[in-house]
Design an enzyme around this catalytic site. Structure first.
Site, PDB file in Angstrom:
ATOM      1  N   HIS A  69      -2.674   7.987   5.866  1.00 17.70           N
ATOM      2  CA  HIS A  69      -2.653   6.876   5.072  1.00 17.70           C
ATOM      3  C   HIS A  69      -4.041   5.930   5.875  1.00 17.70           C
ATOM      4  CE1 HIS A  69      -2.560   2.647   3.785  1.00 17.70           C
ATOM      5  NE2 HIS A  69      -2.023   2.497   4.297  1.00 17.70           N
ATOM      6  N   CYS A 119       0.739  -0.971  -0.040  1.00 13.04           N
ATOM      7  CA  CYS A 119       0.151  -0.034  -0.592  1.00 13.04           C
ATOM      8  C   CYS A 119       0.737   1.350   0.474  1.00 13.04           C
ATOM      9  CB  CYS A 119      -1.030   0.159   0.926  1.00 13.04           C
ATOM     10  SG  CYS A 119      -2.224  -1.465   1.214  1.00 13.04           S
ATOM     11  N   HIS A 157      -9.767   1.613   0.720  1.00 10.65           N
ATOM     12  CA  HIS A 157      -8.351   1.895   0.231  1.00 10.65           C
ATOM     13  C   HIS A 157      -8.129   1.306  -1.354  1.00 10.65           C
ATOM     14  CE1 HIS A 157      -4.326   0.776   1.186  1.00 10.65           C
ATOM     15  NE2 HIS A 157      -4.575  -0.047   1.636  1.00 10.65           N
TER      16      HIS A 157
END
Lengths: 423, 123
Positions: free
Chosen positions: A313, A175, A350
């Site tokens: 994040h 990620c 996400h």
């Protein structure tokens, strides 16, 4: 000698909150969510009920010839036959990018234009192709099976399609991948090796790519699309998945100016650091992320107090958000700095390896359009966030300097610092 | 043995995006085993994977049309065509034989032979 200045000079989006810069800007400004109810396996009563859906696309077919995409894009079979679903998304985002940045075919094929990409590959197509090999006892191997499925499929396909000659690279830091790609693009330009880099990230959106994360209980089991993704909230229970693609041009400022490209922001610097802690979980104290933040600030020559906005994040997982809150405290609160902090994943879900590119592009929009998006669905901030400035609604404040942070499996932490373009 | 039901399943799973003329020919071949339908399927598959499409169906072109020089077949086009032909017709196309095929007639002739041999072997 003056150090080269690096800028963001083009954007492209295929996201749950919009398939164009205009749509994305409006969604960010009004906090319009892209998360909806979703069936990963029709008929199966799975515990995960929501994702950030893609609109105007249909890639449910295992054959590229059966895919549908928004009107206005024309792709030949020659281009699509080696692609996974996220290759199609990335192609659409790249087409927007090239138009937005006013890049010509000659610019794309220049010796100093590079392409950095990231995706997790296509687990769904890998399964399909390997099944074909097994079922035929090795007699039938789909010719495009490898290039359309493995991590790297984006670089293979887009580099060939656009005729990239400067450099082609793929990033597999989960990620944090595309945030890291932007960082290395910045370095390549500052070192004088490349004039510009197209950074493109993408992910499939299906059971194989998203539901698999339920194995480690990382996904939210909240069935309510309006409340499932709730970064920094006391009652968060996991992330909501999404797919799509995002693309940016990272470029030498003088090159972008000479072409008349829009300059959304200057990329002042970046930093990275690793946790050295766990394969999947973040260091609970956020030490690696805090070090990455400090390194990015040092590279950018920016003090913590100069940061107006942090696009976090924060994926809405219990462990990750708490770790990030501690890193933010260590970097900012501890020195008396209180930037606005929000996570746009409350709106999008996400996007895994393309989340960094998507959210850096959001930062560019925020700087260029003069607003700070709040964190949707944040009702009761986790006590660990006490002291952080967490706006819940959009602020009509034009941020001058912004920090974007990303974290990925293996304890990979990457931060970027962007600033409003001031010639 | 390719039954009509099996052919329909393969059409749904593998021939997505192919023109009806090709899928109908595949069904007809499954039912009757006729060479004319087989040729339409093979040429339809080749046409589907060509980078630069011909304006007319390949079965209206002369049999002497050259695969590489006239149609621009590259190795990936041939590999895609071979994979699909093998999958649809339950045949095996030998790589060394494939390299010797240079025209539409030679391609069709080779595949007819493979299909015939398959039928003979099955019998």
């Amino acid at each position: 000698m003056t150090a080269p200045r690096v800028v963001v000079s083009g954007l492209g989006f295929v996201t749950s909150i919009g398939n164009s810069q205009a749509a994305v800007t409006e969604s960010l400004r009004t906090l319009r969510s892209g998360i909806e109810s979703y069936e990963f396996m029709p008929g199966a009563n799975l515990p995960i009920k929501v994702v950030g859906t893609l609109k105007e696309f249909d890639t449910t077919s295992l054959q590229w010839a059966g895919w549908k995409w928004p009107e206005g894009y024309k792709f030949s079979r020659e281009v699509l036959r080696g692609m996974a679903p996220h290759g199609l998304y990335a192609l659409c985002a790249s087409e927007q990018l090239i138009a937005d940045a006013r890049l010509t075919a000659a610019d794309l094929t220049a010796d100093d234009t590079g392409l950095f990409c990231a995706s997790a590959g296509s687990p769904r197509l890998i399964r399909h192709f390997l099944n074909q090999i097994h079922e035929s006892r090795g007699e039938r191997i789909p010719p495009m099976g490898v290039v359309s499925t493995i991590a790297g499929t984006l670089n293979f396909n887009l580099a060939a399609h656009f005729g990239i000659r400067g450099a082609v690279a793929g990033f597999v830091s989960a990620c944090a991948s595309t945030t890291q790609a932007i960082g290395y693009a910045c370095d390549e330009i500052r070192l004088g090796r490349l004039r510009r880099v197209l950074v493109v990230g993408g992910e499939d959106l299906n059971m194989e790519s998203v539901y698999s994360f339920h194995g480690m209980r990382a996904l939210s089991r909240n069935p309510d699309p309006t409340r499932a993704s709730r970064p920094f909230d006391r009652d968060r229970d996991g992330f909501v998945g999404t797919g799509g693609a995002a693309a940016l041009v990272i470029e030498l400022a003088e090159s972008a100016r000479a072409r008349g490209a829009p300059i959304y922001a200057e990329l002042l610097g970046w930093g990275q650091a690793a946790d050295g802690y766990n394969v999947a979980n973040s260091d609970p104290d956020g030490r690696g992320l805090s070090m990455a933040m400090r390194r990015a600030l040092a590279d950018a020559k920016v003090a913590p107090g100069e940061i107006d906005y942090v696009n976090a994040h924060a994926t809405s997982t219990p462990v990750g958000d708490a770790s990030e809150a501690k890193a933010l405290h260590a970097t900012f609160t501890a020195v008396g700095a209180h930037p606005a902090v929000s996570s746009t994943k409350a709106l999008t879900g996400h996007g895994l390896s393309f989340s960094g590119a998507m959210e850096t592009a959001f930062c560019a929009v925020s700087i260029a359009q003069g607003f700070i998006p709040g964190t949707a669905n944040l009702e009761n901030p986790d006590p660990v966030c006490a002291g952080l400035n967490l706006p819940r609604t959009t602020l009509p404040i034009a941020p001058r300097t912004v920090l974007k942070d990303s974290s990925g499996f293996g304890g990979c932490n990457v931060c970027l610092v962007l600033r409003r373009w001031e010639p | 043995m390719i039954t009509v039901a099996l052919a329909q399943k393969r059409i749904n799973e593998s021939l997505v995006g192919f023109p009806p003329r090709v899928t109908e020919a595949y069904l007809a071949f499954a039912e009757h085993g006729d060479v004319a339908s087989l040729d339409i399927v093979v040429l339809g598959v080749l046409h589907f994977y060509l980078a630069k499409k011909t304006s007319e169906p390949l079965d209206t072109l002369p049999g002497t049309t050259r695969l590489v020089e006239d149609l621009g077949c590259d190795s990936l086009t041939m590999m895609d065509t071979v994979f699909m032909a093998e999958s649809l017709l339950d045949i095996k196309i030998d790589d060394s034989q494939l390299a010797r095929l240079s025209t539409l007639d030679e391609l069709l002739g080779y595949i007819r032979t493979q299909v015939k041999n398959r039928a003979t072997t099955a019998a």
